[in-house]
Design an enzyme around this catalytic site. Structure first.
Site, short mmCIF file in Angstrom:
data_model
loop_
_atom_site.label_atom_id
_atom_site.label_comp_id
_atom_site.label_asym_id
_atom_site.label_seq_id
_atom_site.Cartn_x
_atom_site.Cartn_y
_atom_site.Cartn_z
N LYS A 25 2.11 -3.71 6.94
CA LYS A 25 2.41 -4.16 5.69
C LYS A 25 3.91 -3.75 5.38
O LYS A 25 4.66 -4.41 4.43
CB LYS A 25 1.61 -3.49 4.81
CG LYS A 25 0.15 -3.63 4.57
CD LYS A 25 -0.68 -2.91 3.88
CE LYS A 25 -2.22 -3.34 3.57
NZ LYS A 25 -2.06 -4.79 3.16
N SER A 75 0.80 -1.13 0.09
CA SER A 75 0.06 -0.07 0.06
C SER A 75 0.84 1.07 0.03
O SER A 75 1.99 1.39 0.68
CB SER A 75 -0.91 0.07 1.27
OG SER A 75 -1.73 1.46 1.40
#
Length: 221
Positions: free
Chosen positions: A136, A111
């Site tokens: 992430k 992301s």
């Protein structure tokens, strides 16, 4: 990534970007293994000729069994995300299995706002999903240190509008914008077909929604 046509193993294949990638891969006549949660509906994947395997990404044994379905020459793709720190723990389980089983390449969909793009993220984004971005980022770092051939793609905000055909990859971490899931899947697929994308981290943005510093260029294969 070799001259053969490796199987494509997609974790998070049931909906969204993972499903769109599965469709593209099947359209290219590739063998696709779609790994989905045990309580998921496989009907759309099966309609596209995808071989469906059920596995909880947080269960390493199930992940290993899922990967064993693929032929010895395969590419792993993860679009995993969700509760219980699956953004990190789930990806770690998948990356570990890919290392043990000798995956040819691994594509991680992350992301915008992760890694070195975090300093360019808005405070609103960090307030909303800062903890997810941290998970992430840890997954990105784990993949980069794993020894696997990899590509990491950080999409901008995902939208559910019709595809524009304007998806693009940028090496700059300072870009902002949005992208449709279908266009994201298309640029992800192009990254798999391009050896110059190996070992790189990209931002994925629709050209028509791009906000970037002056002079920013898109990645040109």
């Amino acid at each position: 990534m070799g001259m053969t046509t490796p199987d494509i193993v997609i974790f998070g294949a049931r909906t969204g970007t993972g499903l769109e990638l599965a469709k593209i891969a099947r359209g290219a006549e590739r063998n696709v293994v779609g790994v989905i949660r045990p309580d998921s509906d496989p009907s759309e994947l099966l309609a596209w000729g995808v071989q469906v395997v059920y596995a909880d990404a947080l269960n390493p044994k199930q992940v290993a069994n899922a990967i064993a379905i693929a032929h010895s020459n395969w590419i792993g793709i993860s679009t995993l995300g969700g509760p219980d720190n699956v953004d990190y723990k789930g990806n770690v389980a998948v990356i570990d299995a890919a290392c043990k089983d000798g995956a040819q390449h691994f594509l991680l969909v992350s992301s915008l706002g992760c890694g070195n793009s975090r300093e360019f993220a808005s405070q609103r984004l960090l307030d909303a999903i800062g903890s997810v971005l941290t998970q992430k980022t840890k997954a990105e770092e784990y993949l980069q240190s794993s020894g696997l051939s990899y590509t990491i793609v950080r999409p901008g905000g995902l939208i559910n509008e019709p595809a524009s055909g304007q998806g693009a990859l940028y090496e700059s971490p300072a870009v902002h914008g949005r992208i449709n899931r279908t266009d994201l899947a298309r640029v992800l697929w192009r990254s798999l077909e391009n050896p110059q994308c190996e070992g790189k981290v990209f931002s994925a943005i629709d050209r028509g929604m791009l906000q970037a510093p002056e002079g920013t260029r898109e990645f040109m294969p």
